[in-house]
Structures are given as structure tokens and as C-alpha cells.
Design a protein around this motif. Sequence first.
Motif, PDB file in Angstrom:
ATOM      1  N   GLY A  32       0.820  -1.222   0.000  1.00 49.64           N
ATOM      2  CA  GLY A  32       0.000   0.000   0.000  1.00 49.64           C
ATOM      3  C   GLY A  32       0.847   1.262   0.000  1.00 49.64           C
ATOM      4  O   GLY A  32       0.339   2.345   0.308  1.00 49.64           O
ATOM      5  N   SER A  33       2.126   1.136  -0.366  1.00 45.80           N
ATOM      6  CA  SER A  33       3.023   2.300  -0.309  1.00 45.80           C
ATOM      7  C   SER A  33       2.751   3.284  -1.450  1.00 45.80           C
ATOM      8  O   SER A  33       2.737   2.893  -2.621  1.00 45.80           O
ATOM      9  CB  SER A  33       4.468   1.817  -0.397  1.00 45.80           C
ATOM     10  OG  SER A  33       5.313   2.885  -0.758  1.00 45.80           O
ATOM     11  N   PRO A  34       2.535   4.571  -1.136  1.00 44.52           N
ATOM     12  CA  PRO A  34       2.340   5.564  -2.202  1.00 44.52           C
ATOM     13  C   PRO A  34       3.565   5.733  -3.087  1.00 44.52           C
ATOM     14  O   PRO A  34       3.438   6.063  -4.268  1.00 44.52           O
ATOM     15  CB  PRO A  34       2.023   6.866  -1.455  1.00 44.52           C
ATOM     16  CG  PRO A  34       2.228   6.608  -0.031  1.00 44.52           C
ATOM     17  CD  PRO A  34       2.413   5.154   0.191  1.00 44.52           C
ATOM     18  N   THR A  35       4.769   5.502  -2.545  1.00 42.23           N
ATOM     19  CA  THR A  35       5.990   5.607  -3.353  1.00 42.23           C
ATOM     20  C   THR A  35       5.970   4.566  -4.475  1.00 42.23           C
ATOM     21  O   THR A  35       6.270   4.877  -5.625  1.00 42.23           O
ATOM     22  CB  THR A  35       7.234   5.372  -2.470  1.00 42.23           C
ATOM     23  OG1 THR A  35       7.216   6.322  -1.421  1.00 42.23           O
ATOM     24  CG2 THR A  35       8.515   5.519  -3.257  1.00 42.23           C
ATOM     25  N   LEU A  36       5.592   3.326  -4.113  1.00 47.23           N
ATOM     26  CA  LEU A  36       5.543   2.278  -5.133  1.00 47.23           C
ATOM     27  C   LEU A  36       4.409   2.542  -6.125  1.00 47.23           C
ATOM     28  O   LEU A  36       4.517   2.176  -7.294  1.00 47.23           O
ATOM     29  CB  LEU A  36       5.380   0.906  -4.468  1.00 47.23           C
ATOM     30  CG  LEU A  36       6.610   0.441  -3.673  1.00 47.23           C
ATOM     31  CD1 LEU A  36       6.302  -0.829  -2.896  1.00 47.23           C
ATOM     32  CD2 LEU A  36       7.785   0.194  -4.594  1.00 47.23           C
ATOM     33  N   LEU A  39       5.906   4.934  -8.570  1.00 47.01           N
ATOM     34  CA  LEU A  39       6.828   4.227  -9.466  1.00 47.01           C
ATOM     35  C   LEU A  39       6.054   3.374 -10.471  1.00 47.01           C
ATOM     36  O   LEU A  39       6.443   3.263 -11.636  1.00 47.01           O
ATOM     37  CB  LEU A  39       7.783   3.340  -8.660  1.00 47.01           C
ATOM     38  CG  LEU A  39       8.932   4.039  -7.939  1.00 47.01           C
ATOM     39  CD1 LEU A  39       9.768   3.031  -7.160  1.00 47.01           C
ATOM     40  CD2 LEU A  39       9.829   4.794  -8.913  1.00 47.01           C
ATOM     41  N   SER A  91       8.585  11.897  -7.026  1.00 46.31           N
ATOM     42  CA  SER A  91       8.815  11.113  -5.805  1.00 46.31           C
ATOM     43  C   SER A  91      10.033  11.630  -5.060  1.00 46.31           C
ATOM     44  O   SER A  91      10.031  11.728  -3.834  1.00 46.31           O
ATOM     45  CB  SER A  91       9.027   9.632  -6.154  1.00 46.31           C
ATOM     46  OG  SER A  91       7.865   9.107  -6.716  1.00 46.31           O
TER      47      SER A  91
END
Lengths: 211, 96
Positions: A32-36, A39, A91
Amino acid sequence: MEFILESILNLLGFVVGLVLGIFAYIGFKNTGSPTLFRLNISFFAISIGFGVVGFGFLIESFVFGFTKVDPWIQTLGLGIQTIGYFFIAFSHGIKSFFPKSRFLKTIAVPLFIIPGNSIEHIIRSISFILLVYGTIETILSYMENRKRSTIFVAAGLGLLALGEFLGWYSIVFPKSILYFISVSTKIVGLGALFVPISQVPLRRPGFGSSV
Amino acid sequence: MAVAYRTHVSIIGDILSTARDEAPDESGASVTYLIRKANVSYARLSKILDTLVSQGLLEQTNSDRACKYKISNRGREFLQAYRGFREFADSFGLRI
């Protein structure tokens, strides 16, 4: 012949970007990471950008039988790729500038000065700036964490930037080999971004993004 | 001195790591222990613990009148995946 080779290289970029995008998507679904998530958008956009150029060239040539490829296909593909490069730079921007002062952001904005006199020039210059920014941030991160995979990512982003620069320069010499070298450099750059994947076990436990 | 900003996912990772590696006994880690080790406020930890229990990543146990938390198998799998993708994001110079 040269035209087919360019199409194949663009389709290779499409596949490489797609695999990276799927990997980032699995990461986003698992954590659930917004960074991923960013990407994931980035690599899918890069993949679609390459795909538009590669498939566009092939369809116009073999389906419609055009002898000369429309330049808007190239412009559209590059525009979509730029969205991908933007999300990588974005990011880094979030990491570096938030929640720091607005002063730095006001310094950063004027760096996005757009040279050129055509849409393709503009798009390539934006891509180049975004990629150089991403490369510099990644090198700075390498100096902090000293991970070997980080330097591969920095090299990959740097090669993508070089590819964009050579692509822009090929407009000056349209019949030269520069465009071919540009696409090849970008493919090698995308390939270098594969290195971090080799360090992650490809399992999918299947957690929702609600975590 | 600059303080490293922790994302929501990394806080979850820290809580699960504490529950897995640093629980003082087999019945699990207490809320007070998790607050101290994972460095999270009580209000924030309570919300996260509710979510993690409802998602099946942590198991709630009652021991000596105190509520304790143990990591589940699902939680272990999540932690393994989290660490892998954290490495991936680190390689891009990003925080997961």
C-alpha cells in the motif's frame, strides 16, 4: 531496415517498462506504499510511451502502408514517457522538499526553463531535466546508503537522460545514426533499473492497500 | 539535527518488526512496549493496531489482564514483502 530496428528497440522499451511497472504494482498491492504507486505509474507511462512509438510506427507502415511516419506519433510517445519521468522526479521532490521550506521550491521551479521551438524539443528538454534531477537525487541517496543497486539505478536514469539528449540532438541531424543510438541508450538505461528487482523475492502474499 | 521522516508504511513495518523480533515473551508485546520500541504515540498506535488486527497481520492475546499483540503468519509474510520492496525503493533513493 533502420525503421524496423527502431520499432523493435521501442517495443523492447515497452516490454522492459511494462515488467518494471508490474513489479512496482505488485509492491504497491502488497504494501500500500504511495511511493511504489508513483513508481508503478511512472514505469507504466514509460512503457506506454515506448509502445505508442513502436506500435505506431509498425501500424502506420504495415497496416496503413504509409511511406513516411507521422511525426505526431513520436511526439505523443515522448509526451507519455515524460509523464513517467515526471513521477520519478516527483517522488524525489516529495522526499527532498516536503515538509521543508517553500524557499527551496521557489529555487527549484526556475530550473525548469524550457528551450526549443517545437513540441518535441520541449518534451525532450523536460524529460532531460527531470531525468538529470532524478539521477542527482539517486546519487545523493547512494552517498547516504552506499547500496550497489542504487548506483545502478543512478546509472540507468543517467543513461535515460543521455538518450533523451541524443534524441533531441538527432533533430539537428535527422538522417544520422543518433536516433538509433538514442533509443539504444534508453533501453540500456531501462535495463539498469532491473538490478534492484533481482534482490527482491517475487512472491505475492496478497494484502490490500488498506494496510 | 534533521529527523528522518517515517511514512505510514514504515511505521507499520517497525511495529511488526518489534512484535516479531523484540516481544519480551511468547504471549506478545504490550501496548506500552510497542509505544517505546516502535516510537509511536498512543493515539496513533491504537488506530494502527486496530487495522493490523482486522487485516490479520497481528493477533490480539489477553495475558495477565493486559492486552498483548503477536505477529501472525500473515504478518510475517507482509513483513518479508515489505522489506523486499523497501530495498527496491531504497535502490531508487526513495522511501517506501
